[in-house]
Design a protein around this motif. Structure first.
Motif, mmCIF file in Angstrom:
data_model
loop_
_atom_site.group_PDB
_atom_site.id
_atom_site.type_symbol
_atom_site.label_atom_id
_atom_site.label_comp_id
_atom_site.label_asym_id
_atom_site.label_seq_id
_atom_site.Cartn_x
_atom_site.Cartn_y
_atom_site.Cartn_z
ATOM 1 N N THR A 46 27.945 22.963 41.601
ATOM 2 C CA THR A 46 28.636 22.334 42.739
ATOM 3 C C THR A 46 28.863 20.852 42.470
ATOM 4 N N GLN A 88 30.806 25.589 49.177
ATOM 5 C CA GLN A 88 29.711 26.452 49.594
ATOM 6 C C GLN A 88 29.497 26.356 51.093
ATOM 7 N N ASP A 165 33.891 27.744 45.391
ATOM 8 C CA ASP A 165 32.436 27.641 45.194
ATOM 9 C C ASP A 165 31.758 28.762 45.989
ATOM 10 N N GLU A 166 31.338 29.785 45.287
ATOM 11 C CA GLU A 166 30.669 30.951 45.863
ATOM 12 C C GLU A 166 31.451 31.595 47.008
HETATM 13 MG MG LIG Z 1 26.175 25.133 44.292
#
Ligand SMILES: [Mg+2]
Ligand SMILES: Nc1ncnc2c1ncn2[C@@H]1O[C@H](COP(=O)(O)OP(=O)(O)OP(=O)(O)O)[C@@H](O)[C@H]1O
Length: 239
Positions: A46, A88, A165-166
């Motif tokens: 991240t 995230q 991100d995810e």
């Molecule tokens: Mg992360």
């Protein structure tokens, strides 16, 4: 024909006090690729993409996007150059409707053309499977649907590079299947950089996988190469 490099970093570093979260990262992302960035919790994934999009400044090193040094550009300038990202932690406007959230993203590009705004907003919602929820208040959506809404907001910008991100966290198995189909479709026109802990998703989508551990790139290769890499297995895939 050699692929055009869309984004690259050289010696990119980020420290938090004494903690070296990202260390000396040299990274090249060819245009048109789906690239997965994997690594254990705290590896620096991240932090790395936050520097790419200007959410946090680099401690040292350079970031080049389409041949231009963007290391010190503010985030909104990088967005207008064609970077889009979802993080995230969801960053939707919870008190606006699903439609209004995406319309805000589309509006930046289209200005006051109302017909085009409506068409493209609904188009982006349809692509992520949220069109039927357009009038719902975004804050009432399930977490997984909020993540999909963020992707629709990214797509509404028609980016050259989409950083996720995810994105599959909180999605059901069926929604993950739809997400995989969506990213395949998106990748026809957009380079994708995907941070993902769900290894089957990574193996299904990625052209190339970059593995980060303790802030450094420890491996890079095709899904088959990464699967066979002993160092990666020790660090991450659990043997
Ligand atoms: Mg992360
Ligand atoms: N704002 C911050 N201040 C201090 N330390 C930070 C900050 N952001 C991240 N870190 C630290 O930097 C390291 C890398 O964190 P980062 O969030 O980039 O990891 P990650 O690979 O994204 O992990 P995860 O898979 O859990 O999301 C971690 O040790 C984290 O605690």
């Amino acid at each position: 024909m050699a692929a055009v490099t869309l984004l690259s970093t050289r010696d990119l570093c980020r420290h938090f006090g004494g903690l070296r979260a990202v260390r000396d990262v040299d990274f090249d992302l060819p245009q048109g690729e789906i690239r997965a960035l994997i690594g254990p919790n705290g590896a620096g994934k991240t932090t790395f993409v936050s520097m790419l999009c200007g959410r946090i400044p680099a401690s040292s090193g350079t970031i080049t996007f389409q041949g231009q040094d963007v290391t010190h550009l503010p985030a909104h300038k990088r967005i207008s150059l064609g970077m889009a990202y979802t993080f995230q932690i969801t960053s939707i406007f919870g008190n606006l409707t699903v439609y209004e959230n995406v319309a805000l993203a589309v509006q930046h590009r289209l200005g006051r053309d109302h017909a085009a705004l409506k068409r493209e907003t609904l188009g982006a919602l349809a692509r992520v499977g949220l069109k039927a929820r357009a009038e719902q208040v975004a804050g009432d959506l399930a977490y997984g649907h909020q993540r999909l809404l963020e992707i629709a907001m990214g797509l509404g910008q028609e980016p050259k590079l989409l950083i996720l991100d995810e994105p599959t966290q909180g999605l059901s198995d069926g929604e993950i299947e739809e997400f995989i189909a969506l990213i395949r479709e998106v990748s026809a026109n957009t380079t994708v950089l995907l941070i993902e802990h769900n290894i089957p998703v990574v193996m299904a989508l990625a052209d190339t996988i970059t593995v980060l551990n303790f802030g450094r790139i420890i491996a890079e290769g095709t899904p088959a190469e990464i699967r066979a890499n002993m160092h990666v297995q020790e660090a991450y895939l659990g043997g």
